[in-house]
Enzyme design. Structure first.
Site, PDB file in Angstrom:
ATOM      1  N   LYS A 243       5.462  -6.782  -0.447  1.00  0.00           N
ATOM      2  CA  LYS A 243       4.636  -6.307   0.680  1.00  0.00           C
ATOM      3  C   LYS A 243       3.968  -7.497   1.375  1.00  0.00           C
ATOM      4  O   LYS A 243       4.016  -7.632   2.597  1.00  0.00           O
ATOM      5  CB  LYS A 243       3.562  -5.339   0.152  1.00  0.00           C
ATOM      6  CG  LYS A 243       2.546  -4.939   1.208  1.00  0.00           C
ATOM      7  CD  LYS A 243       1.349  -4.173   0.634  1.00  0.00           C
ATOM      8  CE  LYS A 243       0.273  -4.041   1.704  1.00  0.00           C
ATOM      9  NZ  LYS A 243      -0.938  -3.386   1.245  1.00  0.00           N
TER      10      LYS A 243
ATOM     11  N   LYS B 138      -5.080 -14.558   3.212  1.00  0.00           N
ATOM     12  CA  LYS B 138      -4.448 -13.830   2.096  1.00  0.00           C
ATOM     13  C   LYS B 138      -2.918 -13.980   2.134  1.00  0.00           C
ATOM     14  O   LYS B 138      -2.283 -14.293   1.116  1.00  0.00           O
ATOM     15  CB  LYS B 138      -4.843 -12.345   2.195  1.00  0.00           C
ATOM     16  CG  LYS B 138      -4.057 -11.395   1.322  1.00  0.00           C
ATOM     17  CD  LYS B 138      -4.578 -11.306  -0.075  1.00  0.00           C
ATOM     18  CE  LYS B 138      -3.682 -10.439  -0.940  1.00  0.00           C
ATOM     19  NZ  LYS B 138      -4.030 -10.421  -2.327  1.00  0.00           N
TER      20      LYS B 138
ATOM     21  N   THR C 253      -5.096  -5.084   1.862  1.00  0.00           N
ATOM     22  CA  THR C 253      -4.235  -6.145   2.392  1.00  0.00           C
ATOM     23  C   THR C 253      -3.390  -5.522   3.491  1.00  0.00           C
ATOM     24  O   THR C 253      -2.555  -4.659   3.212  1.00  0.00           O
ATOM     25  CB  THR C 253      -3.299  -6.693   1.291  1.00  0.00           C
ATOM     26  OG1 THR C 253      -4.107  -7.181   0.229  1.00  0.00           O
ATOM     27  CG2 THR C 253      -2.438  -7.826   1.829  1.00  0.00           C
TER      28      THR C 253
END
Ligand code: NAD
Length: 295
Positions: free
Chosen positions: A243, A168, A93
Site C-alpha cells: 500500500k 511517511k 496513511t
C-alpha cells in the site's frame, strides 16, 4: 484534559484511543465495526452512536482509517457537526493529494488540521511509542503536539499540509527497497556458502548496515526479536508495505520524480502478495527471492 473524538478504532486506532484515555482525556469514539467498538470500550473509550455524535462536543478530532477515500468521506460527514476552531488530526496513511484536500475541507469550516501518519505499528500503538510525522500550520502543530505525545514517543513537524504523508511514504519507500536489498544479499550469501551469522556480523558493522538488517533481519538467528524468528508473524504486513509503495509511486508520478527502485520494489511486493503473503511480515520477501518452494 481535552475532549477528543476518535473515529476508526481498528488495530491502530483502538489502542491509540485507549492511550488518550490513560493520559486523562475524555474520548468519544466511533467505528463501523462492532468488534472494534467493543475492544476500544474495554480500554475505557466512550462509544458514540455515530461519527457526528462523537464529534459534537470535541475540541480535537482524530481519525485513523484505511485510505484517502475513507478520510475524505468521514471528514465531509463530520465537519458540519464540528465546532469551528476544532483541530482535526488524521493519522491514517493516505495519499498526499487526499491529505491536502482534507486540510482544505477543514479550513472551509474554520477548523485547524494536521496530517499525522505514524510509524511503529500495532506494538507502537499499544505501548504509546509511535513516531508521528506531521504536516500543517505552526498553530495547528502547537495545539496537536501534546495530544500526539500522549500516543507516541516522537512527534516531528515536517512542514505544511500533506508533508507528514510525504515523509511517511518517502521513509517506507526506503524501507521496502532496503528490505529487498538485504534479502538479496542473504540469498547470494547462501549460494556462496557464507553463513547468515557471518554476513550479519560483517554487514551490521559495515556500510551495509540498515534497519532492515539490524532490527527486522529477514533470516532467523542473528536478531532474535525479528519476525523471521516467529514464522514471519506478526510484524509489518506485506499488504501494508505494498500500500505504502503504491502511494509513493502515485506521488512520484504526480510530482515528476524518478524512483526506479521504488517502482521495482512495488512490483516485487505485488508479486509476493499475489502468492498469498499479504498478511505476513514484509521481510518474508526473502522467500520470493530464493524462488518459491526453496524457503
Ligand atoms: P484497520 O483496518 O484495523 O482499522 C481501520 C478501522 O476503520 C476499522 O475498524 C474500520 O471498521 C474503520 N472504518 C472504516 N471506515 C469507517 C468509517 N466510515 N467510519 C468509521 N470507521 C470506519 O487498520 P489499521 O491497521 O488500524 O490501520 C489504520 C491506518 O493506519 C491505515 O491507514 C494504515 O495504513 C495505517 N498504519 C497501520 C499500521 C499497522 O501496522 N497496522 C502501521 C502504520 C500505519
Amino acid at each position: 484534559m481535552s475532549t477528543i473524538a476518535f473515529i476508526g478504532l481498528g488495530h491502530m486506532g483502538g489502542p491509540m484511543a485507549g492511550n488518550l484515555v490513560k493520559a486523562g482525556h475524555k474520548v468519544s469514539a466511533f467505528d463501523l465495526s462492532q468488534p472494534s467498538k467493543d475492544a476500544a470500550a474495554a480500554l475505557g473509550v466512550g462509544i458514540a452512536g455515530s461519527a457526528k455524535e462523537a464529534v459534537a462536543d470535541a475540541e480535537i478530532v482524530v481519525t485513523m482509517l484505511p485510505a484517502g477515500k475513507h478520510v475524505l468521506g468521514v471528514w465531509t460527514d463530520i465537519l458540519p457537526a464540528v465546532k469551528p476552531g476544532t483541530l482535526l488530526i488524521d493519522s491514517s496513511t493516505i495519499d498526499v493529494e487526499s491529505a491536502r484536500k482534507a486540510h482544505a475541507l477543514a479550513a472551509e469550516r474554520g477548523c485547524l488540521s494536521l496530517d499525522a501518519p505514524v510509524s511503529g505499528g500495532v506494538g507502537g500503538a499499544q505501548g504509546a511509542t509511535l513516531t508521528f510525522m506531521v504536516g500543517g500550520s505552526a498553530d495547528a502543530f502547537k495545539r496537536g503536539e501534546p495530544i500526539l505525545s500522549a500516543m507516541g514517543k516522537k512527534v516531528v513537524h515536517c512542514g505544511d499540509a500533506g508533508n507528514g504523508q510525504a515523509a511517511k511514504i518517502c521513509n517506507n519507500m526506503i524501507l521496502g527497497i532496503s528490505m529487498i536489498g538485504v534479502s538479496e544479499a542473504f540469498v547470494l550469501a547462501e549460494k556462496l556458502g557464507l553463513s547468515h551469522q557471518a554476513l550479519f556480523d560483517v554487514a551490521s558493522t559495515s556500510s551495509g548496515q540498515c534497519w532492515s538488517l539490524t532490527t527486522y533481519c529477514p533470516v532467523p538467528g542473528p536478531v532474535p526479536t525479528s519476525p523471521a524468528n516467529n514464522d514471519y508473524k506478526p510484524g509489518f504486513a506485506s499488504a501494508l508495505m505494498l500500500k505504502d509503495l503504491k502511494l509513493a509511486q502515485e506521488a512520484a508520478q504526480a510530482a515528476g520524480a524518478s524512483t526506479p527502485l521504488g517502482s521495482a520494489a512495488a512490483q516485487v511486493y505485488g508479486l509476493h502478495n499475489a502468492w498469498g503473503e499479504g498478511g505476513t511480515d514484509f521481510s518474508g520477501i526473502i522467500h520470493l527471492l530464493r524462488g518459491r518452494g526453496n524457503s
